[in-house]
Design an enzyme around this catalytic site. Structure first.
Site, short mmCIF file in Angstrom:
data_model
loop_
_atom_site.label_atom_id
_atom_site.label_comp_id
_atom_site.label_asym_id
_atom_site.label_seq_id
_atom_site.Cartn_x
_atom_site.Cartn_y
_atom_site.Cartn_z
CB THR A 144 35.66 48.31 40.33
OG1 THR A 144 37.06 48.01 40.34
CG2 THR A 144 35.06 47.87 39.00
CG HIS A 158 40.31 41.18 45.99
ND1 HIS A 158 40.16 42.47 45.53
CD2 HIS A 158 40.73 40.45 44.93
CE1 HIS A 158 40.48 42.51 44.24
NE2 HIS A 158 40.82 41.30 43.86
#
Ligand code: BV8
Length: 252
Positions: free
Chosen positions: A195, A124
């Site tokens: 996550t 990202h």
């Protein structure tokens, strides 16, 4: 219940293709708020999912760039924690005996590299790098906050800067996706750490590894949507579980 640390350590000692996906939880013990908890104080009224989009940047570039510069400075001030350091040690031991190790991180804070991890793929992007919206030229701003928002581009008169992160609705960099695909093709051990496993395409990587028959591990103090599907689901903080696993690995 006995934690599966010794089974995970033994599998790490024999795996030839280790793939790790990390999320914001790995940096929580570095006092970087997780993505879903990041909105405190002056940001409490915003939804990160809404703010981390090209639409929000187009509509209100001042607020979006102010938020990202606030996070950039927080990341620069943070230090890697024991979980980051343990992942760098695991990479060193796996590669020292000829195995391959790929760390696919969703995090934009740069802490894995600062902890010594080498084979890091920033899925990202990075909040430390900003780019000119007109020319696309990138650079790393210094340690001080920008003075005006949105920050003016040093490369083109009248243009502004944006952070080099992947917003919702933007494609991940091809180089990152290619690296993830290549790593998953030879994966024989997959770890998902810190996550919530809700953001795609990263959330699909565990299933891709599992479909190849690779054993899968999740390390997270909370259950997630993949907890029931992994081989070993470890309900612990990464800063505690990972050093314990390293301690049980064969020394190299
Ligand atoms: C794309 C950068 C296509 C900015 C971020 C299927 C396929 C493809 C796309 C989609 C799809 N379905 C839906 C989509 C769209 C979307 C998506 O996934 N939406 C979700 C919400 C349903 N995906 C996209 O838009 C992606 N783009 O695929 O584009 C395309 C193709 C061609 C052309 C155009 C477009 C882009 C996704 C990237 C978005 N950018 N970040 C920024 O950071 O501001 S994602 C953002 O969420 C952060 O990067 C963050 O890392 C990431 C995931 O969150 P987590 O890291 O998991 O953090 P979270 O807070 O959620 O959870 C923390 C966890 O840690 C918790 O579980 C907690 O329990 C745990 N924890 C806490 N403390 C600890 C801990 N764990 C361990 N130890 C601790 N101490």
């Amino acid at each position: 219940m006995k934690t599966p640390y010794s089974a995970i350590a033994d599998t790490l000692d024999h795996a030839s293709g280790v793939v790790v996906v990390t999320g914001a939880g790995v940096s929580a013990e570095s006092a970087i708020p997780t993505f879903r908890d990041t909105m405190t104080g002056l940001w409490a009224k915003f939804d990160p999912q809404t703010l981390a989009t090209p639409e929000a940047f187009a509509a209100d570039p001042e607020t979006v760039t102010r938020w990202y510069d606030h996070r950039r400075l927080g990341c620069l001030a943070a230090e890697p924690n024991a979980g980051h350091t343990a992942l760098a040690e695991i990479e060193r031991r796996v590669t020292a005996r000829g195995g391959s190790f790929t760390l696919l991180t969703q995090n934009v804070d740069g802490l894995h590299r600062r902890a010594g991890s080498v084979h890091v793929v920033e899925l990202h992007g990075s909040v430390a790098r900003w780019r000119c919206t007109a020319t696309g030229r990138e650079f790393e701003p210094g340690p001080d906050a920008f003075k005006t928002f949105p920050p003016p581009s040093p490369f083109e008169e009248g243009a502004v800067l944006r952070p080099c992160v992947v917003w919702f609705g933007e494609a991940l960099p091809d180089v990152a996706l290619d690296a993830a695909e290549r790593a998953l093709e030879t994966c024989d051990l997959f770890l998902s750490i810190g996550t919530s496993s809700v953001v795609w395409p990263a959330a699909g990587f565990m299933h891709a590894a599992s479909a190849r028959g690779a054993p899968t591990v999740e390390i997270n103090p909370e259950p997630t949507g993949i907890s029931d599907d992994v081989t070993w689901s470890v309900r612990a903080k990464s800063g505690e579980a990972l050093p314990a696993i390293v301690h049980l690995m064969a020394c190299h």
